[in-house]
Write a protein that holds these residues in place. Sequence first.
Motif, mmCIF file in Angstrom:
data_model
loop_
_atom_site.group_PDB
_atom_site.id
_atom_site.type_symbol
_atom_site.label_atom_id
_atom_site.label_comp_id
_atom_site.label_asym_id
_atom_site.label_seq_id
_atom_site.Cartn_x
_atom_site.Cartn_y
_atom_site.Cartn_z
ATOM 1 N N GLU A 10 -59.685 -5.264 -44.419
ATOM 2 C CA GLU A 10 -60.843 -5.880 -43.768
ATOM 3 C C GLU A 10 -60.548 -6.173 -42.305
ATOM 4 O O GLU A 10 -59.402 -6.394 -41.922
ATOM 5 C CB GLU A 10 -61.191 -7.200 -44.490
ATOM 6 N N GLY A 11 -61.601 -6.241 -41.523
ATOM 7 C CA GLY A 11 -61.439 -6.581 -40.105
ATOM 8 C C GLY A 11 -61.028 -5.363 -39.285
ATOM 9 O O GLY A 11 -61.295 -4.223 -39.681
ATOM 10 N N PRO A 12 -60.359 -5.604 -38.135
ATOM 11 C CA PRO A 12 -60.025 -4.500 -37.230
ATOM 12 C C PRO A 12 -59.264 -3.355 -37.904
ATOM 13 O O PRO A 12 -59.420 -2.193 -37.545
ATOM 14 C CB PRO A 12 -59.130 -5.176 -36.182
ATOM 15 N N VAL A 13 -58.470 -3.681 -38.909
ATOM 16 C CA VAL A 13 -57.633 -2.666 -39.550
ATOM 17 C C VAL A 13 -58.479 -1.605 -40.265
ATOM 18 O O VAL A 13 -57.970 -0.559 -40.666
ATOM 19 C CB VAL A 13 -56.637 -3.387 -40.491
ATOM 20 N N ARG A 14 -59.791 -1.834 -40.381
ATOM 21 C CA ARG A 14 -60.659 -0.814 -40.990
ATOM 22 C C ARG A 14 -60.669 0.466 -40.163
ATOM 23 O O ARG A 14 -61.076 1.519 -40.658
ATOM 24 C CB ARG A 14 -62.085 -1.347 -41.178
ATOM 25 N N PHE A 15 -60.230 0.376 -38.904
ATOM 26 C CA PHE A 15 -60.194 1.579 -38.068
ATOM 27 C C PHE A 15 -58.882 2.348 -38.188
ATOM 28 O O PHE A 15 -58.670 3.331 -37.478
ATOM 29 C CB PHE A 15 -60.479 1.218 -36.602
ATOM 30 N N VAL A 16 -58.013 1.893 -39.058
ATOM 31 C CA VAL A 16 -56.779 2.637 -39.330
ATOM 32 C C VAL A 16 -57.092 3.662 -40.418
ATOM 33 O O VAL A 16 -57.562 3.300 -41.498
ATOM 34 C CB VAL A 16 -55.656 1.677 -39.782
ATOM 35 N N ASP A 20 -52.545 6.870 -41.976
ATOM 36 C CA ASP A 20 -51.829 5.775 -41.307
ATOM 37 C C ASP A 20 -51.747 4.537 -42.206
ATOM 38 O O ASP A 20 -50.782 3.784 -42.133
ATOM 39 C CB ASP A 20 -52.496 5.443 -39.972
ATOM 40 N N VAL A 56 -62.598 5.997 -42.092
ATOM 41 C CA VAL A 56 -62.331 5.148 -40.931
ATOM 42 C C VAL A 56 -63.554 4.271 -40.675
ATOM 43 O O VAL A 56 -64.683 4.752 -40.689
ATOM 44 C CB VAL A 56 -62.021 6.012 -39.689
ATOM 45 N N GLY A 57 -63.325 2.991 -40.489
ATOM 46 C CA GLY A 57 -64.421 2.063 -40.208
ATOM 47 C C GLY A 57 -64.975 1.388 -41.454
ATOM 48 O O GLY A 57 -65.811 0.501 -41.345
ATOM 49 N N GLU A 88 -52.286 -8.183 -40.320
ATOM 50 C CA GLU A 88 -53.625 -8.776 -40.338
ATOM 51 C C GLU A 88 -54.654 -7.827 -40.976
ATOM 52 O O GLU A 88 -54.721 -6.663 -40.610
ATOM 53 C CB GLU A 88 -54.006 -9.049 -38.878
ATOM 54 N N GLY A 89 -55.396 -8.341 -41.957
ATOM 55 C CA GLY A 89 -56.494 -7.548 -42.529
ATOM 56 C C GLY A 89 -56.139 -6.770 -43.777
ATOM 57 O O GLY A 89 -57.021 -6.279 -44.463
ATOM 58 N N ARG A 120 -77.200 -3.042 -39.854
ATOM 59 C CA ARG A 120 -76.998 -3.796 -38.623
ATOM 60 C C ARG A 120 -78.344 -4.360 -38.210
ATOM 61 O O ARG A 120 -79.389 -3.785 -38.490
ATOM 62 C CB ARG A 120 -76.401 -2.893 -37.562
ATOM 63 N N PHE A 204 -74.889 4.930 -36.946
ATOM 64 C CA PHE A 204 -74.327 3.568 -36.912
ATOM 65 C C PHE A 204 -75.361 2.492 -37.263
ATOM 66 O O PHE A 204 -75.387 1.422 -36.695
ATOM 67 C CB PHE A 204 -73.711 3.239 -35.542
ATOM 68 N N ARG A 207 -73.089 -0.784 -42.023
ATOM 69 C CA ARG A 207 -71.659 -0.831 -42.277
ATOM 70 C C ARG A 207 -71.413 -0.789 -43.774
ATOM 71 O O ARG A 207 -72.135 -1.413 -44.541
ATOM 72 C CB ARG A 207 -71.065 -2.114 -41.694
#
Lengths: 235, 625
Positions: A10-16, A20, A56-57, A88-89, A120, A204, A207
């Motif tokens: 969750e959070g920013p790490v969703r873009f990993v 990776d 990703v995302g 984190e995440g 959104r 977009f 989400r």
Amino acid sequence: MKVRIRFSKEGPVRFVGHLDTMRCFQKAVRRAKLPAAFSGGYSPHMIMSFASPLGVGVESEGEYFDLELAEELPVEEIKERLDQVMPEGLHVTGVRCVPDGKKGNAMSLVAAADYRVRFRSGKEPEGVLSDLIDRFMAQKQIFITKTTKTGEHQVDIRPFIYEMRAEEDCIFYRLASASANYTRPDTVTDTFLAFVTGREPEPFSYRIRRLEIYADQGTEEAHVFRSLLESGEQV
Amino acid sequence: MRELALPDEILLSVDKAARYIGGEVNAVIKDKDSVNIRFAMCFPDVYEIGMSNLGIMILYDMFNQRDDVWCERVFSPWPDLDALMRKEHIPLFALESQERLKDFDFLGISLGYEMCYTNVLQVLDLSGIPLISSERGEDDPLVIGGGACTYNPEPLAMFFDLFYIGEGETSYDALFDLYIENQKNGGSRQDFLRKAASVPGIYVPSLYEAAYKEDGTIASFSPLYEDVPSVVEKQVVTDVRHEYHVIHRPVVPFIKATQDRVTLEIMRGCIRGCRFCQAGMIYRPTRQRDVEELKATAKEMLDATGHDEISLSSLSSSDYEALPELVNFLIDEFQDQAVNISLPSLRIDAFALDVMSKVQDVRKSSLTFAPEAGSQRLRDVINKGLTEEVILKGAGEAFRGGWNRVKLYFMLGLPTETEEDMKGIAHLAEKIAEEYYEVPKSERHGKVQVNVSTSFFVPKPFTPFQWAKMCREEDYTQKARIVKSEIRSQLNQKSIHYSWHEPDVTVLEGVLARGDRRLGPVILAAYKKGALFDAWTEMFRYDLWKEAFAETGVDPDFYTLRERTEDEIFPWDFIDAGVTKRFLLREWKQAAEEKVTPNCRAKCSACGARKYGGGVCFESTDPVF
């Protein structure tokens, strides 16, 4: 000893990305000093297999991978030790023993997955969401165009949407997710939006969050979905 | 959870979004209100390259140990994101807090190579910080440069408020204390810069003035005020045992960095004294780290990162005296945990081959030799101690040990180079191939493969070749053609593969390396025309640079095609890098006479670095000479 590990992302790490994320867990297993089993050869690697790649995302509450350990350890200890070294995440939310060997690994068990799609702000389709969903699901067939190596094919995805309903202003899905009938939540959502608005959906607009991944312990006609954690045999 | 600076639709549209999100293992998060200084540490290239730089990671760790400083990281946005940020007016941000750089106290930029200069301007521009230092206001961050290129910072003088020259461990504390004190006292930016100029190793370019002669060379270079030192002293950690900053918890990138491993720095400096090598001169004296400390650090860093590989880092690992002990420790301790041990910059000898056969798959790996020049004569000129005999012996042993691939690195365009020297490259490659076929057929593994690679020599400041002239672009191409055609006429030519670098980048690197303040406007013009990521071959646009030179009226040939006279004042002469100009000149003359100079352990050559009071200069109580 083979364990099945459930984690959230969750959070920013969703873009990993998926690969990776795998690398991240390989390093985490080392930091946690878990006694991982390694393949042989000059470049030994951990014996690790992920249930289902996450786009990703996309966030998730229910991701899985199987990991071979060279020594027995209590599952609670594995969970604690691994969770402590995660960035984190990423959180380890469950660990369970599963039978050794390739058969019955997480990936081959995957039959379905739950998703929540949140629009959104300002991008929601007009109308009462549950009514729109009823109209969409009332169709006997829902065709999408799938591009494969052999060209474009029309595929009916209606049988693969096991469940679709409104949850407040979100859509809840249970979608077929085995390798033969894997159904993407964004494909379904885009098809739904095109159906109710009559237009190509804006990019977009929403989400996606994966909630859980299931194995099917029933039959083709009568599914019995159990989460991959529950379906792992206690050893 | 942290909020990201970039919206989802941008992150989902760019390549490798994880470059921009921060949040990696061991990244440092602090409460911004509890610190006095917010420092953004930038490596002006893409994330994967920047995260592989040891220097910035040492400083990141060191700064963050201060409670009053929060150091974050920032890298160059890739062109895909660059375009979106400009279009959407999104300012550049630091990875940890995701907050815009414009609000930071310092923006530190590591200058590892000349071809990153336009990326420096990109970072400033995207941050909304005025590109030219004199146009910055009280609220703008102080832009400070560090790294190898600061040994001639002059081409960048107009863009930086300060430069830190030398190793970061020594003076940053004093600089930060000064900054905090200046803020407390309500001092201005100018007040701080004026005082900072007296901190050892700090160079404030705006406080100095250059005057030029009619022929374009420098007439004088001096401080504007009496309290500003006329010489800036390079900073050196004399005692690497106590003052070296050990990183305990390196940041672990999500995406694969170029160096996706633990980097263990075993030594600073190099005893060899190759005359073309800037690192071998500016990082003097050679200082070896304590082997027991290295063993402990290796374990600690592997534990804290979970990396499955550790690499030893130094300019010449074979010259680290405790290398066998360290390597055997690493093999014994970590190999059964499936940790790879990587040993770059090893001289190929019996020990190296033994170790390499233990840590890698012989059949998949190749051996690397760097003779740098094709003939013994030219190797003497450049003071590269490697002889043909040693190379052939090493290759022979390796071939008998099961290797069948060899990489050879050479430079073209070295001072005094003749056609025979160029052809010598082909001849050496041929001899190595022949050496392979000396091995009995039953012991060979298929065919031999000799990969020859040449780059073009660029004279650098603070080297004996700083006086040397370079060639024209077309002359470089011609040199590569000579090598190629000579290789093609060898008996084993089918076993020899040749590759070379394009010469246009070389010429520009040459201009920037030994350039002066008058190049600032050229860099600015090239950037405004769209030059960016010049270090990336596929993105390098020499045409833009040519236009920039033409428009600013700066002649690149002045910097490259001139052999400097002995008494010329160089733009970098105000820096005391340890090695004296007298020593460098002596070496320049020795080169012309094809005479070699022994390495620092064999004999002291009085280069000047002894004054620091440490390292190899004091290693032996019973000197050989």
